[in-house]
Every structure is written in C-alpha cells, then in structure tokens.
Write an enzyme that holds these catalytic residues in place. Structure first.
Site, PDB file in Angstrom:
ATOM      1  N   ASP A 217     -14.114  56.807  54.206  1.00 34.43           N
ATOM      2  CA  ASP A 217     -15.055  57.488  53.181  1.00 34.43           C
ATOM      3  C   ASP A 217     -14.120  57.106  51.631  1.00 34.43           C
ATOM      4  OD1 ASP A 217     -12.289  58.717  54.028  1.00 34.43           O
ATOM      5  OD2 ASP A 217     -12.965  60.510  52.614  1.00 34.43           O
ATOM      6  N   GLU A 282     -10.698  61.302  54.938  1.00 29.86           N
ATOM      7  CA  GLU A 282      -9.313  61.568  54.161  1.00 29.86           C
ATOM      8  C   GLU A 282      -9.457  61.899  52.748  1.00 29.86           C
ATOM      9  OE1 GLU A 282      -5.696  60.024  52.544  1.00 29.86           O
ATOM     10  OE2 GLU A 282      -7.718  59.521  51.840  1.00 29.86           O
ATOM     11  N   THR A 444     -21.696  81.512  22.343  1.00 38.56           N
ATOM     12  CA  THR A 444     -20.637  82.641  22.129  1.00 38.56           C
ATOM     13  C   THR A 444     -20.727  83.538  23.171  1.00 38.56           C
ATOM     14  OG1 THR A 444     -22.107  83.494  20.676  1.00 38.56           O
ATOM     15  CG2 THR A 444     -20.512  82.470  19.717  1.00 38.56           C
ATOM     16  N   SER A 528      -0.521  60.551  49.474  1.00 35.55           N
ATOM     17  CA  SER A 528      -0.408  61.371  50.643  1.00 35.55           C
ATOM     18  C   SER A 528      -1.447  60.701  51.964  1.00 35.55           C
ATOM     19  CB  SER A 528      -0.741  62.686  50.613  1.00 35.55           C
ATOM     20  OG  SER A 528       0.179  63.391  49.577  1.00 35.55           O
ATOM     21  N   HIS A 556      -9.065  56.062  42.918  1.00 35.75           N
ATOM     22  CA  HIS A 556      -9.946  57.390  42.517  1.00 35.75           C
ATOM     23  C   HIS A 556     -10.532  57.335  41.072  1.00 35.75           C
ATOM     24  CE1 HIS A 556      -7.384  59.659  45.568  1.00 35.75           C
ATOM     25  NE2 HIS A 556      -7.835  58.579  46.064  1.00 35.75           N
TER      26      HIS A 556
HETATM   27  N1  BES Z   1      -4.583  56.110  50.151  1.00 35.27           N
HETATM   28  C1  BES Z   1      -4.391  57.219  49.229  1.00 35.27           C
HETATM   29  C2  BES Z   1      -3.148  57.684  49.663  1.00 35.27           C
HETATM   30  C3  BES Z   1      -2.063  56.873  48.795  1.00 35.27           C
HETATM   31  C4  BES Z   1      -2.014  56.489  47.614  1.00 35.27           C
HETATM   32  C5  BES Z   1      -0.761  56.399  49.403  1.00 35.27           C
HETATM   33  C6  BES Z   1      -1.415  55.559  46.800  1.00 35.27           C
HETATM   34  C7  BES Z   1       0.066  55.698  48.785  1.00 35.27           C
HETATM   35  C8  BES Z   1      -0.034  55.362  47.462  1.00 35.27           C
HETATM   36  C9  BES Z   1      -5.378  58.285  50.101  1.00 35.27           C
HETATM   37  O1  BES Z   1      -6.619  57.682  50.059  1.00 35.27           O
HETATM   38  C10 BES Z   1      -5.498  59.346  49.247  1.00 35.27           C
HETATM   39  O2  BES Z   1      -5.945  59.154  48.125  1.00 35.27           O
HETATM   40  N2  BES Z   1      -4.787  60.454  49.727  1.00 35.27           N
HETATM   41  C11 BES Z   1      -4.904  61.678  49.024  1.00 35.27           C
HETATM   42  C12 BES Z   1      -4.686  62.793  49.895  1.00 35.27           C
HETATM   43  C13 BES Z   1      -5.529  63.983  50.299  1.00 35.27           C
HETATM   44  C14 BES Z   1      -5.171  64.926  51.115  1.00 35.27           C
HETATM   45  C15 BES Z   1      -6.871  63.941  49.376  1.00 35.27           C
HETATM   46  C16 BES Z   1      -4.101  61.939  47.836  1.00 35.27           C
HETATM   47  O3  BES Z   1      -2.752  61.309  48.078  1.00 35.27           O
HETATM   48  O4  BES Z   1      -4.332  62.586  46.890  1.00 35.27           O
HETATM   49 MN    MN Z   2      -6.599  56.007  51.002  1.00 39.25          MN
HETATM   50 MN    MN Z   3      -7.634  57.905  48.126  1.00 36.80          MN
END
Ligand code: BES
Ligand code: MN
Ligand code: MN
Length: 584
Positions: A217, A282, A444, A528, A556
């Site tokens: 995803d 994820e 308003t 995370s 992102h």
């Molecule tokens: N791949 C990322 C996590 C990540 C990003 C690890 C950069 C190390 C460095 C993962 O897809 C992600 O975006 N995780 C989310 C967590 C979640 C619970 C939505 C995050 O870290 O915001």
């Molecule tokens: Mn990821």
């Molecule tokens: Mn991510």
C-alpha cells in the site's frame, strides 16, 4: 553476417560439434572476426547462462532474444541483435531445451573463409557461480524496471476506500509475481480491511528460514498539482524513478521479489527457506496485522526478519537500521456551539472551537521544544555513552538535512544533536487541523466543531498505551469548559531498538558491500514500522532492516522517487544476502 553459438543444457548440437568431457565443453565453430570476438572469456561476455526462453517450430529451435537487455558480444561492428534467433540445424529431441549460453560471433559480410577452431569452456564457467548471478541480474535491468513501473501504476492507496479495487489489484499483482519468482505456496489472506499476501518456500532443509516483510500500500498522492509527473505514471528523470511508492515501499519490495526470482532462475531453487508477508495497511497503521501475527505464530516463525522499508543514511552510504520510533496517532473533535453560527450575530459572546484548538496546540511545547505533557519523558531510555558517540560520528551531513527540509530556520529539543532528536527522542506533531470555512471567498461563520489529527513518536522504553493516557489527560485539563472533546487513538505502535551482534548482521553488511562497494553503517531512524516491533516482541529474532531509500526522496510527499542505482544495487545486495545465508 552474424553467427551464434548456443550452448544447450542437455541437447548436444551435432552441426556445431558440441561435445562434453569431464571438465570442459568443446565446441567447433567458425572462427570469428578477430575484432568482433569478445575480449575476455567468451562466457563472461555472454549475458546470462540460462534465461532465454526457447521453443521448437518447423524452423528448428527458436530462442527469444528480445528479453536480453542489450546486444552482447560484438563490441566493434555493433550489429543489431534479432528478436528471435532461429537455429534450423538444431532439432529438439525432447523436453524444452534451455539455452544456457549464447555467444555472438560477429562476422563481416566480406569475410569468406570460415576455418574451424575449437574453443574450450571450463565447466565451472557454466555452473551457476555468484558471477553468473550478477550477470543475470545485470541483464534483467530493463525488465525489472518495466515490471516495477507496472506495480507503481496501481494506485493502492490504503487510506481511501475509493481505492479498494486498486488495493485488491495490487495484492493479486504481488501474489502473481511471487509465483513467478518460484513460490509454490502463495495466499491472499482477507482481513477486516486490506488483504495480506503470504508466500513460503520451505525446500532448503538445514538452511535458515527468513521472513521477508514489506507493504504494497502507498500514501495518498495529494497534493496532486505539486507532482512534476503524475504520481501513478512512473517516470525516470536524471537517474531517479519518480512515482508514489517508488521508495516507500513498492520499489523496495520489488528489490526482494527480483532478487529471489534471480536466485531461483540461476540456481533452480532458493538458497534458504523463505517466508514472505506483504501487507496492504502499513500506511494506515497495520491495523489487521497484529491479529494475524497472534493467530499465525507458527506459520510466521523464522530465524530472522528481513525488511527493506527504511533509508540509507545518505547516497553511497549503505545502512542497516537497528532502531525505529513508535507511533501513537490521535484525532480530536472539539464541539462548541450546537450549530454553525453567524459570526456577526453571535460573535463576541460564544466560544469558537477553532480558536480554542489552536490555543491548545500552542501549549503542548515549551520554549526548549520539550513536550509539556506531565510524565511524557519519564520512561525515555537515556542513550548510553558509546551509542551516543557512534551515532554522532556517522557520516550524517547537516547540510543534506537542511537541503532536504528547506526551512528558513530550525527548532528541536534543547540539549540534543539533530541525529539524537530525529532517532532517539520522542515528539508530538500536529498533522492536520480543520473546521469552519475553507472554500473560495469569505464566509462569516463561527463553526460548531474543530478537528485535529496529531501524533506522538515514541522511543524506548515509552509505553504507547500509557502515553496515550497521559496525552488525553493533559489535553482535557488544558481545554476550557466551553467545549467538549472527543478523543480517539487511531493507531498505536511500539518503539524498537535492538542489538546487532547476531552473525546475520555481518552477512548483511557483506552483502551490502557487494551491492554498493562500500561498508554499511548501523543507524537508527525516526520512522515507524509496526510489524518490526510485533515480530521482535513475539519471536525475539534478529530483525535486519536494509533500506534502499534516501531521506530526501520525498516519501509521503509529491515527487517521491528512488535512485535507480539504489534500486539496482539493492537487487544485487539482497540476492547476495539470501545466497550467503544459505552458505553458513
Ligand atoms: N517506511 C515507512 C517507515 C520509515 C520511514 C522507517 C522512514 C524509517 C525511515 C513506513 O511506510 C511509514 O511511513 N510508517 C508510518 C507508520 C504508520 C503507523 C502509519 C510512519 O512512520 O509514519
Ligand atoms: Mn514504508
Ligand atoms: Mn510510509
């Protein structure tokens, strides 16, 4: 005029005078034009030793060459390669023959004499050595990239229900590719939200078992107008592949699919036992995963977890991540007036939930950028001297960080270096705030409701449930009695940091060295991945996080991309890693 030598795995070709002795294959063939003859060992310049589909027609055996990345062999005359090579003089004698080596001998049309000479190939050249694995992977670059683009074109955005069909499509795409890679057992597992894809191959008795985890995803692509090329139309620019999911995480998942497939094609089997789990939630917090892990402990058990969903410290610095932050994600809804009000008729005498919301968030940090929630830092593990020193001596560049961020100035918790702030300290971030009128022109209005999404990144040894309780309590205490508050914890994931002494980490380092020519460093990261913590807590196995993204690749965000050198280097490194794990 071109002529070819095709070495078939099982059928000798009488007209080419192919014979096999204990240590060599002897071929009698027309002498090549000296200029066109491959410079080094002919085998070294033949692309891969076994990957050309063959079939028999009335013309004889036909070999499909269009799969080859580029014409090989003739460095001088640059003769183009035909799509299909027909070998009328070779008859199929049973079974589908496998072309295990193709040698291009360029001959100029003017060359007349074709004396015979003998070339000896050592049998070991024809066996599947690591060299051949590297060649095979090298030859597949274009197909690999084209196939990744196919994956990236599926807009599998987990957050939006309108993309449900795309999520399903991505799950079946992944399962198909797992089958193509050589997995005989492949399942699409339905969940309350998005399906998981699970595959396994347990055909290497005595060898270690690895669980590879990734996610198919992706994050929503908005804001769409900030993309240079459309998010779901992958495009290569200046050595980077752009598109949603390139770095996070489809590109990195594909690295493993292709590494495994290459091992299977070159060796006819996987070097180790492999389990694969690719999820579709994820990016929304891996909600269904916990349940699946708890119900399938035996199935998921492995000697190690392998993940590529992280980053390298910087370009040219292969990295292994041994720590991630945890994440609590919250949403609040403040309600003031029972309905939206005319701000002229009522303004001045009623509470405005939007104003109250902004006041609330202005109180959650102090002047040293510490979070004001009482007890928030109580359980935060203090960084040991040695680790602190190691992390701060990494080749991390403030300049790169500032370039990636591009802010006019910087803030962070006082008393900590930026690396420490990013990887080892907890945070509280406001992620979105809305309410009232945000359309064109003016309206308003005093809104009845105001909303915010916010999150806390957590570090060892903070407990997500405990932190959620503290945060809610503090917020309720700060809010005036003029509004009511609905407080929701949308998802929760624990922090993770683990030792990296297990021998598998040295193997990972060696494999990265093969893929990137540089020694890998050990880092922590601020992002995370809920599954990593779940696996670690459940099985206490080593979790090897080999990331091939870069911190400035816009995960992102608009214009997400992956450096092609890291994608291709990643396939090489991972294939070597799995292969080395089979030879202990
Ligand atoms: N791949 C990322 C996590 C990540 C990003 C690890 C950069 C190390 C460095 C993962 O897809 C992600 O975006 N995780 C989310 C967590 C979640 C619970 C939505 C995050 O870290 O915001
Ligand atoms: Mn990821
Ligand atoms: Mn991510």
């Amino acid at each position: 005029m071109l002529s070819y030598l095709v070495i078939l795995a099982s059928q000798p070709a009488p007209s080419l005078q192919l014979s096999r002795s204990a240590d060599a294959i002897h071929c009698q063939l027309p002498t090549s034009h000296p200029l066109c003859f491959p410079r080094h060992s002919p085998i070294a310049t033949s692309p891969s030793l076994n990957s050309f589909p063959c079939h028999t027609s009335e013309k004889g055996v036909e070999i499909l060459l269009s799969a080859a990345r580029k014409p090989f062999g003739c460095h001088t005359c640059k003769s183009p390669l035909p799509q299909v090579l027909s070998l009328p003089h070779i008859q199929k004698t049973g079974g589908v023959p496998t072309a295990c080596g193709i040698l291009l001998l360029g001959k100029r049309a003017s060359d007349s004499a074709t004396p015979l000479s003998t070339i000896h190939y050592s049998l070991s050249d024809l066996e599947c050595s690591p060299m051949n694995l590297a060649n095979f992977i090298e030859d597949q670059r274009e197909q690999h990239l084209a196939e990744l683009c196919e994956f990236l074109r599926i807009p599998s955005v987990s957050a939006k229900s309108e993309h449900k069909p795309d999520i399903e499509r991505a799950a079946s795409w992944v399962s198909e590719k797992l089958r193509a890679a050589g997995f005989k057992k492949v399942e699409i597992v339905p969940t309350n939200m998005h399906p998981l894809v699970y595959a396994e191959s347990l055909e290497a008795p005595g060898k270690p078992t690895v669980l590879f985890y990734g996610h198919y995803d992706v994050q929503p692509a908005e804001p769409l107008d900030l993309w240079t090329s459309p998010a779901f139309e992958p495009t290569v620019r200046e050595g980077n592949l752009f598109g949603r999911g390139t770095a996070d995480d489809k590109g990195q998942v594909h690295i493993h699919l292709k590494a495994l497939e290459s091992l299977q094609k070159v060796n006819g089997k996987f070097p180790i036992n492999v389990k694969v789990l690719i999820e579709g939630e994820e990016e929304v917090g891996s909600v269904s995963l916990w349940d699946y892990v708890q119900k399938n402990k035996d199935k998921l058990k492995a000697d190690a977890l392998v993940v590529s969903d992280t980053s390298m410290l910087a370009k040219g610095v292969p990295s292994i991540t041994y720590g991630l932050r945890g994440l609590n994600y919250y949403q609040i809804e403040l309600t003031g007036p029972a309905r939206d009000l005319h701000s002229g008729v009522y303004g001045g005498a009623v509470p405005n939930p939007l104003t109250i919301l902004t006041e609330l968030f202005s109180k959650l940090h102090d002047k040293n950028f510490r979070i004001t929630v009482p007890g928030f830092y109580d359980d935060v593990a203090k960084l040991g001297g040695a680790e602190r020193k190691a992390l701060n001596s990494l080749p991390w560049k403030k300049k790169d960080f500032e370039k990636a961020v591009g802010a006019p100035g910087y803030v962070g918790e006082k008393g900590f270096t930026i690396v420490e702030q990013l990887w080892t300290r907890p945070t509280l971030e406001l992620n979105g705030i809305w309410g009232g009128y945000i359309g064109e022109g003016a309206k308003t209005v005093i809104p009845s409701k105001a909303y915010a999404k916010f999150s806390t990144r957590l570090v060892p040894n903070q407990n997500p449930q405990k932190i959620a309780g503290l945060v809610e309590k503090h917020i309720r205490k700060l809010l005036p009695k003029t509004v009511t508050c609905k407080f929701d914890l949308l998802s929760s994931g624990k922090p993770w940091a683990a030792p990296y002494q297990d021998p598998i980490f040295a193997k990972a380092q060696a494999a990265l060295q093969k893929g990137f020519g540089k020694k890998a460093v050990f880092i922590r990261e601020g992002g995370s991945i809920p599954f990593v913590t779940q696996m670690y807590d459940t099985f206490k196995v080593p979790c090897v996080l080999l990331g091939f993204g870069l911190p400035d690749e816009n995960a992102h965000a608009p214009d997400e991309h992956i450096a092609l050198e890291n994608y291709f280097g990643g396939i090489k490194a991972i294939a070597n890693f799995y292969s080395d794990l089979g030879t202990s």
